[in-house]
Motif scaffolding. Structure first.
Motif, PDB file in Angstrom:
ATOM      1  N   UNK A  83       2.539   9.744 -10.788  1.00 48.27           N
ATOM      2  CA  UNK A  83       3.333  10.512  -9.827  1.00 48.27           C
ATOM      3  C   UNK A  83       3.272   9.944  -8.418  1.00 48.27           C
ATOM      4  N   UNK A  84       2.077   9.596  -7.982  1.00 47.48           N
ATOM      5  CA  UNK A  84       1.912   9.064  -6.638  1.00 47.48           C
ATOM      6  C   UNK A  84       2.597   7.717  -6.470  1.00 47.48           C
ATOM      7  N   UNK A  85       2.463   6.877  -7.492  1.00 48.51           N
ATOM      8  CA  UNK A  85       3.105   5.553  -7.431  1.00 48.51           C
ATOM      9  C   UNK A  85       4.618   5.687  -7.418  1.00 48.51           C
ATOM     10  N   UNK A  86       5.123   6.666  -8.191  1.00 47.93           N
ATOM     11  CA  UNK A  86       6.558   6.888  -8.249  1.00 47.93           C
ATOM     12  C   UNK A  86       7.083   7.288  -6.875  1.00 47.93           C
ATOM     13  N   UNK A  87       6.291   8.131  -6.198  1.00 44.82           N
ATOM     14  CA  UNK A  87       6.731   8.545  -4.868  1.00 44.82           C
ATOM     15  C   UNK A  87       6.688   7.353  -3.914  1.00 44.82           C
ATOM     16  N   UNK A  88       5.722   6.454  -4.102  1.00 38.50           N
ATOM     17  CA  UNK A  88       5.686   5.238  -3.292  1.00 38.50           C
ATOM     18  C   UNK A  88       6.946   4.410  -3.518  1.00 38.50           C
ATOM     19  N   UNK A  89       7.381   4.377  -4.770  1.00 36.41           N
ATOM     20  CA  UNK A  89       8.595   3.640  -5.109  1.00 36.41           C
ATOM     21  C   UNK A  89       9.805   4.266  -4.411  1.00 36.41           C
ATOM     22  N   UNK A  90       9.853   5.612  -4.424  1.00 36.69           N
ATOM     23  CA  UNK A  90      10.937   6.314  -3.733  1.00 36.69           C
ATOM     24  C   UNK A  90      10.952   5.984  -2.248  1.00 36.69           C
ATOM     25  N   UNK A  91       9.760   5.866  -1.677  1.00 35.00           N
ATOM     26  CA  UNK A  91       9.666   5.534  -0.255  1.00 35.00           C
ATOM     27  C   UNK A  91      10.101   4.091  -0.021  1.00 35.00           C
ATOM     28  N   UNK A  92       9.702   3.189  -0.918  1.00 33.21           N
ATOM     29  CA  UNK A  92      10.099   1.787  -0.783  1.00 33.21           C
ATOM     30  C   UNK A  92      11.623   1.659  -0.794  1.00 33.21           C
ATOM     31  N   UNK A  93      12.258   2.414  -1.672  1.00 32.83           N
ATOM     32  CA  UNK A  93      13.724   2.362  -1.749  1.00 32.83           C
ATOM     33  C   UNK A  93      14.351   2.862  -0.451  1.00 32.83           C
ATOM     34  N   UNK A  94      13.767   3.928   0.107  1.00 29.20           N
ATOM     35  CA  UNK A  94      14.315   4.465   1.347  1.00 29.20           C
ATOM     36  C   UNK A  94      14.130   3.481   2.500  1.00 29.20           C
TER      37      UNK A  94
END
Lengths: 353, 406
Positions: free
Chosen positions: B231-242
């Motif tokens: 979950x945490x890594x996924x949110x990091x990915x979401x942030x990277x995309x933003x």
């Protein structure tokens, strides 16, 4: 908060619950020891996947089997081992002396029966009263848990209630037979803060009124601090620290407790005070050896923590820690390596007051 | 044309046409306001199901005709009845469907200055997320305007908007639902580069890797699918995309609500680090008030589509005025057993925003409610140049913030 020595209501010794799944054996609970005294609220806290809910299910003997199986340990309720009881004997205790509130009230209420029917069901089962009396009792208990115009709402279906009201229905159902022990599994997690405050207050008030013990399962340290007398911190199938909340919150002894407390925004803390626990909770099919917290621990004693499981050390009566910093082996290791591993008094900012 | 000069050009075009008032323009120039939201409204129209009376009437009429009809009439009426029951949602004859207004966002004002973290808090269903989506124009507002660096973004054409979108990004609450399950991390992050023609080929891949590094992921994560992340890594990915297009402004829509406490702290640290490094401005939406307190510079408290109180975080948490803010803050469990606070309990739940009553939105749960609250919208009361609360029944304060401006 010094209380007189209390009567022990529930005692769990060396509980071990595994799940035998297709991917492998999930070692959800390795060894759990818990004591719940009469009319106290015990908090069970930990990250998701640490085995909190499985502990609750194991107490009630409702671990889904297969794949789950309780392998070892005893669950002593009033000194009687619940694991040795037959199904029908267990059924008399479940819902009657020990009740449970589940996390998500929408999935645990039956959508095709009115809430009145569902509350009455437990009453009829355990108290041998007529349907009409059970309905009267349901209405009484519903107004007790703060559902307005309960005599009309008793005929409503779960979907006609809001989230907070549904949770009240769940509590009404659990309280309907005046249980001695209530297991509340994340009762307020899916609710808004204002509703959460209402529900927690209700639990607190009813526990005092009915002289009921509560095991409160949550991941929110704030809820624990507000509600509980004692707290047990769980990590990956072990209790790593248990004790009075005043002591645990003021000076946690286990590195995980310390990390957990440092990771939440405290009332008087600044941004810089938020600390991080490295990594994430392990996969319990292949958990780390010995102390399961060692890969994430800042105090890891190389060669010891991953080979020898630390024993439970009693720091003071009622305050137990499972960590090598306090064991004889750990002290020997520190002497041998000339290194000192000590938990400094508090996560950066000490609580004043 | 560089992006900055593009913004300048559009802004001056709009100013020339008189689309952006000079008051807002000076404010944006003087105070370095990245985003100015003026009286933003977003209503949803909800069709009300037809009442059965029409069908009943038709049915009765049919039965009556049936009783007296010849075979031809019978066949005809039969056809009509069948039509009616096959198409239950067709409006009867020439009636138009009835519609109710769900006022998700009902006139909110925000100004977000450069480099600040502005918090928007409230219970679920108060319109936080709708407000966020409307602000970056993922939803069209019903009324009101959003000015990004002096540009009224709701007047832009889709081509112009695409250019501006680079600067306005969003991180969603549920990192699993907002990432394409069939794309690898690399594909997810490279997509913005493709769309905006920023980079391609090796250069783009290189940028992806450096973004992954920025958000604390390893290069070998690039070819994993979202389900392979925690979950945490996924949110990091979401942030990277933003972050991919180097935006100025990011809406964080409850970025840590679904995460465990220890992971949550790590994501918060990342959000702060990135802000320091890239000079980002955030609108941080949350329902966790203790988090907002330590994270945000300014806090806006929202209830049923309206801002109840806003001010700097110190003002809101130390000197809150509005009864809703007081109740909300007192309801937050404090992780300190020595400080069990006195709680203010609000009765009942948040009411539905469909056809809300006139007057103050908070009237149904307010401990201070009086007759005037049911009739008139509460006035603004300013307690400093930044601190405003909207309530009839609170003491002190000024009607005009200009008093505090020297």
């Amino acid at each position: 908060m010094s209380r007189p020595p209390e009567e022990i209501l529930l005692k769990i010794n060396g509980l071990k619950t595994y799940f035998f799944t297709e991917e492998g054996v999930v070692k959800a609970i390795e060894s759990i020891d818990i004591v719940v005294h009469k009319s106290e609220t015990l908090g069970l806290v930990g990250e998701s996947g640490s085995g909190k809910s499985v502990t609750a299910l194991s107490i009630l003997g409702i671990v889904p089997d297969p794949p789950g199986k309780i392998l070892e340990g005893e669950v002593l309720f009033h000194g009687q081992d619940l694991r040795k009881l037959s199904d029908s004997e267990m059924r008399k205790i479940r819902g009657n002396q020990i009740a449970m509130i589940f996390q998500d009230p929408m999935t645990s209420l039956n959508p095709v029966f009115t809430v009145g029917d569902q509350i009455s069901e437990a009453i009829i089962l355990h108290q041998k009263v007529s349907k009409k009396e059970a309905r009267e009792k349901s209405i009484k208990i519903m107004s007790l848990v703060g559902i307005p115009s309960a005599d009309e709402r008793v005929d409503n279906y779960p979907f006609e209630f809001s989230g907070g009201m549904r949770q009240r229905v769940m509590i009404a159902m659990a309280l309907s037979c005046n249980p001695e022990l209530l297991i509340a599994d994340e009762p307020s997690t899916s609710l808004d803060v204002t509703i959460q405050a209402q529900i927690l207050e209700l639990l607190k008030a009813t526990s005092e009124e009915f002289d009921m013990s509560i095991i409160l399962i949550t991941h929110d340290m704030g809820v624990i601090a507000e509600m509980c007398n004692r707290v047990a911190v769980m990590y990956a199938g072990y209790i790593c620290e248990a004790g009075d909340i005043m002591i645990i919150f003021k000076s946690p002894y286990h590195p995980y407790t310390r990390g957990l407390l440092g990771a939440i925004p405290r009332p008087d803390a600044a941004r810089e005070d938020l600390t991080i626990i490295r990594g994430s909770i392990p996969n319990l099919i292949n958990p780390p050896s010995a102390c399961r917290f060692h890969p994430r621990c800042d105090y890891w004693m190389d060669g010891l923590c991953e080979t020898v499981l630390p024993d439970i050390v009693e720091i003071e009566p009622g305050h137990n820690v499972r960590c090598h910093i306090y064991t004889e082996e750990g002290k020997a290791w520190m002497q041998q390596h000339g290194e000192k591993r000590e938990i400094s008094t508090m996560p950066k900012k000490a609580i004043t007051g | 044309m560089s992006s900055e000069s593009f913004i300048e050009k559009i802004a001056s075009q709009q100013a020339d046409k008189g689309l952006v008032s000079s008051r807002i323009r000076t404010k944006i120039m003087k105070e370095d306001v990245v985003l100015e939201v003026v009286n933003l409204k977003k209503f949803f129209n909800i069709p009300i199901p037809f009442e059965t009376t029409w069908f009943m009437l038709a049915f009765v009429a049919a039965v009556v005709v049936f009783a007296f009809s010849t075979t031809i009439g019978l066949a005809l009426m039969g056809g009509v009845i069948v039509l009616y029951f096959l198409l239950p949602n067709v409006p009867p004859f020439n009636k138009r469907p009835k519609v109710a207004h769900l006022k998700a966002v009902d006139g909110i004002d925000l100004h977000i200055r450069k480099g600040k973290i502005v918090g928007l808090v409230g219970e679920s269903g108060c319109g936080k997320s709708t407000a966020a989506k409307t602000i970056i124009r993922l939803l069209e507002p019903t009324a009101g305007s959003v000015y990004f660096k002096g540009i009224d973004i709701n007047r832009l054409t889709s081509v112009e908007m695409k250019e501006i979108r680079r600067h306005l990004q969003i991180v969603f609450q549920d990192p699993y639902a907002s990432l394409n399950p069939r794309a690898t991390a690399h594909d997810i992050i490279i997509e913005p580069f493709d769309i905006h023609g920023v980079a391609s080929g090796d250069e783009a891949s290189y940028k992806v890797l450096s973004l992954l590094k920025d958000v604390g992921l390893a290069p070998h994560h690039a070819y994993r699918y979202p389900h392979e992340f925690s979950g945490g890594q996924r949110q990091r990915l979401g942030i990277a995309r933003a972050l991919a297009l180097e935006p100025d402004f990011i809406v964080m829509d409850e970025p840590v609500s679904n995460l465990d406490v220890s992971v949550r702290a790590a994501i918060i640290q990342l959000i702060l680090e990135l802000q320091n490094k890239m000079g980002l401005t955030y609108l941080f939406i949350a329902h966790d008030l203790s988090l907002v307190k330590i994270l945000c510079d300014e806090t806006n408290v929202m209830y049923l589509g309206k801002i109840m109180e806003s001010g700097t975080s110190d003002e809101i948490f130390e000197n809150m005025m509005h009864p809703y803010t007081k109740a909300l803050i007192s309801a937050v469990p404090i992780a300190d057993p020595t400080k069990r606070s006195k709680k203010i309990f609000l009765t009942g739940d948040i009411p539905t925003p469909i056809n809300p009553p006139p007057g103050c939105k908070f009237q149904t749960r307010c401990p201070l409610v009086s007759d005037i609250c049911r009739l008139e919208e509460p006035p603004a009361r300013w307690y400093s140049a930044t601190h405003v609360a909207y309530c009839h029944n609170i003491e002190g304060g000024e009607e005009n913030p200009q008093v505090y401006v020297k």
